[in-house]
Scaffold this motif. Structure first.
Motif, short mmCIF file in Angstrom:
data_model
loop_
_atom_site.label_atom_id
_atom_site.label_comp_id
_atom_site.label_asym_id
_atom_site.label_seq_id
_atom_site.Cartn_x
_atom_site.Cartn_y
_atom_site.Cartn_z
N TYR A 86 0.93 -1.23 0.06
CA TYR A 86 -0.17 -0.05 -0.12
C TYR A 86 1.12 1.33 -0.06
O TYR A 86 1.70 1.30 0.69
CB TYR A 86 -1.05 -0.16 1.20
CG TYR A 86 -1.70 1.20 1.53
CD1 TYR A 86 -2.55 1.70 0.23
CD2 TYR A 86 -1.66 1.72 2.54
CE1 TYR A 86 -3.43 2.85 0.63
CE2 TYR A 86 -2.59 3.02 3.00
CZ TYR A 86 -3.29 3.48 1.90
OH TYR A 86 -4.21 4.47 2.20
N PRO A 88 0.32 4.98 0.51
CA PRO A 88 -0.69 6.01 1.17
C PRO A 88 -0.27 7.19 0.26
O PRO A 88 0.56 7.75 -0.33
CB PRO A 88 -0.28 6.25 2.30
CG PRO A 88 1.34 5.62 2.85
CD PRO A 88 1.45 4.78 1.66
N PHE A 91 2.30 10.84 1.53
CA PHE A 91 3.01 10.45 2.85
C PHE A 91 4.31 11.38 3.22
O PHE A 91 5.11 11.19 2.20
CB PHE A 91 3.31 9.18 2.93
CG PHE A 91 3.81 8.29 4.08
CD1 PHE A 91 2.96 7.84 4.83
CD2 PHE A 91 5.20 8.57 4.29
CE1 PHE A 91 3.59 7.34 6.25
CE2 PHE A 91 5.80 7.93 5.31
CZ PHE A 91 4.63 7.39 6.42
N VAL A 93 7.52 12.41 5.86
CA VAL A 93 7.84 12.60 7.23
C VAL A 93 8.66 13.70 7.54
O VAL A 93 9.39 14.37 6.58
CB VAL A 93 9.06 11.26 7.11
CG1 VAL A 93 9.74 11.28 8.41
CG2 VAL A 93 8.27 10.01 6.91
N PRO A 95 11.33 16.47 8.76
CA PRO A 95 12.85 16.31 9.13
C PRO A 95 13.34 16.01 10.19
O PRO A 95 12.66 16.22 11.32
CB PRO A 95 13.41 17.86 8.37
CG PRO A 95 12.03 18.49 8.27
CD PRO A 95 10.75 17.85 8.57
N VAL A 104 13.23 2.43 5.71
CA VAL A 104 11.79 2.53 5.29
C VAL A 104 11.52 1.68 4.42
O VAL A 104 10.27 0.78 4.31
CB VAL A 104 11.47 3.90 4.69
CG1 VAL A 104 9.97 3.99 4.65
CG2 VAL A 104 11.53 5.03 5.97
N MET A 144 15.12 9.82 5.85
CA MET A 144 13.58 10.08 5.23
C MET A 144 13.28 11.34 5.28
O MET A 144 12.76 11.83 4.30
CB MET A 144 12.82 8.90 5.68
CG MET A 144 11.57 9.10 5.20
SD MET A 144 11.54 8.13 3.45
CE MET A 144 9.72 8.05 3.19
N LYS A 146 14.66 14.02 5.40
CA LYS A 146 15.41 15.00 4.70
C LYS A 146 15.33 14.99 3.19
O LYS A 146 16.04 15.60 2.53
CB LYS A 146 16.92 15.05 5.18
CG LYS A 146 16.94 15.25 6.80
CD LYS A 146 18.21 16.05 6.94
CE LYS A 146 18.29 16.50 8.33
NZ LYS A 146 19.38 16.39 9.16
N MET A 156 8.39 5.38 -0.68
CA MET A 156 7.29 4.47 -0.28
C MET A 156 6.75 3.57 -1.57
O MET A 156 6.04 2.43 -1.23
CB MET A 156 6.07 5.58 -0.07
CG MET A 156 6.29 6.41 1.20
SD MET A 156 6.82 5.42 2.65
CE MET A 156 5.23 5.02 3.19
N ARG A 159 8.72 0.72 -1.05
CA ARG A 159 8.65 -0.02 0.30
C ARG A 159 7.53 -1.02 -0.11
O ARG A 159 7.64 -2.21 0.13
CB ARG A 159 8.27 0.88 1.16
CG ARG A 159 7.57 0.18 2.49
CD ARG A 159 7.18 1.21 3.66
NE ARG A 159 6.68 0.52 4.94
CZ ARG A 159 6.50 0.82 5.85
NH1 ARG A 159 7.33 2.04 6.06
NH2 ARG A 159 5.82 0.35 6.86
#
Ligand SMILES: Nc1ncnc2c1ncn2[C@@H]1O[C@H](COP(=O)(O)OP(=O)(O)O)[C@@H](O)[C@H]1O
Ligand SMILES: [Mg+2]
Lengths: 242, 280
Positions: A86, A88, A91, A93, A95, A104, A144, A146, A156, A159
């Protein structure tokens, strides 16, 4: 057995968010066959994200029934999710979050590796290989948080692909990509879908990056399926709708 | 400087090392999984429980454990269901546990600040026994084993719970495991720093390590190290100045955190990276 050809089956599915009265998606009947590539189109707030998160069981079903490769999502959701990659929507993150891009991507493989086990050589190779395909291997050791929005989006996607799932669910996976990646990554997904026989559902609200071997287009509006047809016919109806 | 019996000193030092390690380790999970509200409430639940133990002459460890786990069992699901904000939970539970603790303490047979009551409030190295050392060593070994074997899942849940679940990880048991372990660690650390300050041991080292580093594998090692170091320095300060050991540990760890925030290498490194990228 006929059911073994079916990857995802939704029967009369409605999802109501907690504290809301109106269902975000309602009375959805949808069957996706094994190895199909389906596009889901629809305007903003039409229920595309809700549909994906209902399919993988992250949102409780209010009404109806969903099975993923014969597994009932409400009772066997975790097992089903082990087979679903999946990606998303949006998404991002912060810093300074202490996780590298490599970490990840590796997380995608955790459920395959299994509780109490550690990633082995093959897991590392798979992650490295997938990152290379997405041209993010040079970012592997970077935190991730940065990375740019587009780079994080690729992480992602990696992943989900590194997981080698039977089903891929993408929620607007190209929205933050640069123009070049917008061309390359759909082709890459195309290859994965074809060669690794992954059933693929791609949500988008525009038609950029439309894949040539997309078998079917589903249009949803106001939480209902409006169109469910071959790309040509669906797009015709989609244009007349909007 | 006060001089104590060698046995007391040895036990104090061992307790400082082991509790510093344990709270530093569990603190990282508590902070990163956004369980600070539960950790905070549980710490003061343990305090109220220990007070009850003293009042009814039961083993304070047992009552503290009961109160800590009851608090966690109530708060976890309530917070999940009612979507209560963390601030709301702590604002309600903290005074409740304090009120209970103070009532229990005034019920103690010899009313007033007897040494036992004082122990529960701000800890005491004199009360540490050899049995406590055995408990702490066992707890350390068990916690390290659990963290080692569950690391992968804990790591993914710390990164993003929803995404971990989407990938087929059953997050709930791991989160409850962290809450449970944190509760046990808090309970067994009560004797050293007391119930009023125990939460700082859980929070400060983790917050400091997270301030300093950007790699979770290093953070999970540094945070326990900070916990151990601040505990030992705090112990030494308390012996030199003849002040309660818990207070000295908290002061030392707060100063440590403040220094790290001021130095803030994270921000500095971020700026360096940005200039590097611009130059490319
Ligand atoms: N967490 C939520 N709580 C309540 N309503 C929500 C939530 N998420 C989405 N909705 C509502 O559900 C509808 C569908 O949203 P969504 O599935 O995100 O649409 P899309 O992905 O097509 O833009 C919208 O009306 C939105 O406001
Ligand atoms: Mg959406």
């Amino acid at each position: 057995m006929i059911s073994s050809k079916i990857a995802i089956k939704l029967e009369g599915v409605s999802t109501v968010y907690e504290g809301e009265r109106r269902p975000a998606i309602r009375d959805i009947n949808l069957t996706v066959e094994k190895n199909e590539l389906v596009y889901v189109l629809g305007p903003n707030a039409s229920g595309k994200t809700t549909l994906l998160e209902t399919i993988n069981g992250l949102l409780p079903i209010f009404h109806g029934k969903i099975s993923v490769f014969g597994l009932d999502i409400t009772t066997q959701g975790r097992r089903a999710r082990c087979e679903i990659g999946y990606v998303p929507q949006d998404f991002m993150v912060e810093p300074g979050e202490p996780y590298t891009a490599f970490d990840v991507v590796m997380m995608g493989r955790y459920s395959k590796i299994g509780v109490l086990n550690k990633p082995d050589k093959r897991d590392h190779e798979q992650v490295a290989e997938t990152m290379k395909l997405l041209e993010i291997e040079n970012l592997a050791r970077r935190p991730m948080g940065k990375l740019s929005g587009g780079q994080q989006q690729k992480v992602m996607i990696a992943r989900a692909l590194a997981k080698e799932p039977k089903i891929l669910l993408f929620d607007e996976p190209f929205s933050n990509l640069d123009p070049e990646s917008r061309e390359n990554i759909p082709l890459l997904i195309n290859t994965f879908h074809k060669e690794k026989e992954m059933t693929t559902l791609i949500v988008t609200h525009d038609l950029q990056g439309m894949l040539e071997n997309c078998g079917r287009v589903v249009v949803i509006n106001n939480g209902r399926v409006m169109v469910n047809d071959t790309p040509d016919k669906a797009l015709e109806q989609w244009r007349s709708l909007s | 400087m006060i001089w104590l019996e060698l046995g007391i000193m040895q036990r104090a030092l061992i307790a400082c090392v082991l509790t510093g390690f344990l709270t530093g380790l569990m603190g990282v999970f508590v902070v990163r999984m956004r369980l600070t509200a539960i950790g905070y409430s549980m710490s003061h639940g343990a305090f109220a429980g220990a007070s009850l133990g003293v009042a009814i002459s039961a083993n304070p460890l047992v009552t503290a454990m009961l109160f800590a786990s009851t608090t966690a069992l109530f708060i976890g699901p309530i917070a999940d269901k009612a979507r209560l904000h963390a601030d709301t939970i702590t604002s309600i539970i903290f005074p409740l546990n304090m009120a209970l603790a103070f009532i229990f303490l005034t019920l103690t047979p010899e009313i007033g600040l007897t040494s036992q009551v004082a122990n529960v409030l701000w800890g005491s190295i004199i009360s540490l026994t050899n049995t406590d050392m055995v408990y702490l060593v066992t707890l350390c070994a068990a916690t390290m084993a659990i963290v080692h074997f569950a690391w992968k899942e804990l790591f993914a849940i710390m990164f993003n719970r929803k995404q971990a679940e989407a990938d087929g990880i059953n997050a709930k048991p791991f989160i409850y495991l962290v809450i449970f372990l944190a509760g046990v660690v808090v309970t067994f650390s009560l004797k050293l720093v007391g119930g009023l300050l125990i939460y700082a041991l859980l929070f400060n080292p983790a917050a400091s390590a997270l301030q300093l580093l950007e790699d979770m594998r290093k953070i999970i090692i540094l945070s326990p190290l900070i916990g151990v170091t601040t505990n030992i320095v705090g112990l030494i300060v308390s012996l030199f100045l003849d002040l309660p050991v818990g207070s000295c540990i908290v002061l030392v760890s707060t100063v440590t955190f403040a220094i790290l925030v001021l130095l803030s290498p994270k921000k500095r490194r971020k700026m360096e990276n940005e200039t590097l990228e611009v130059n490319h």
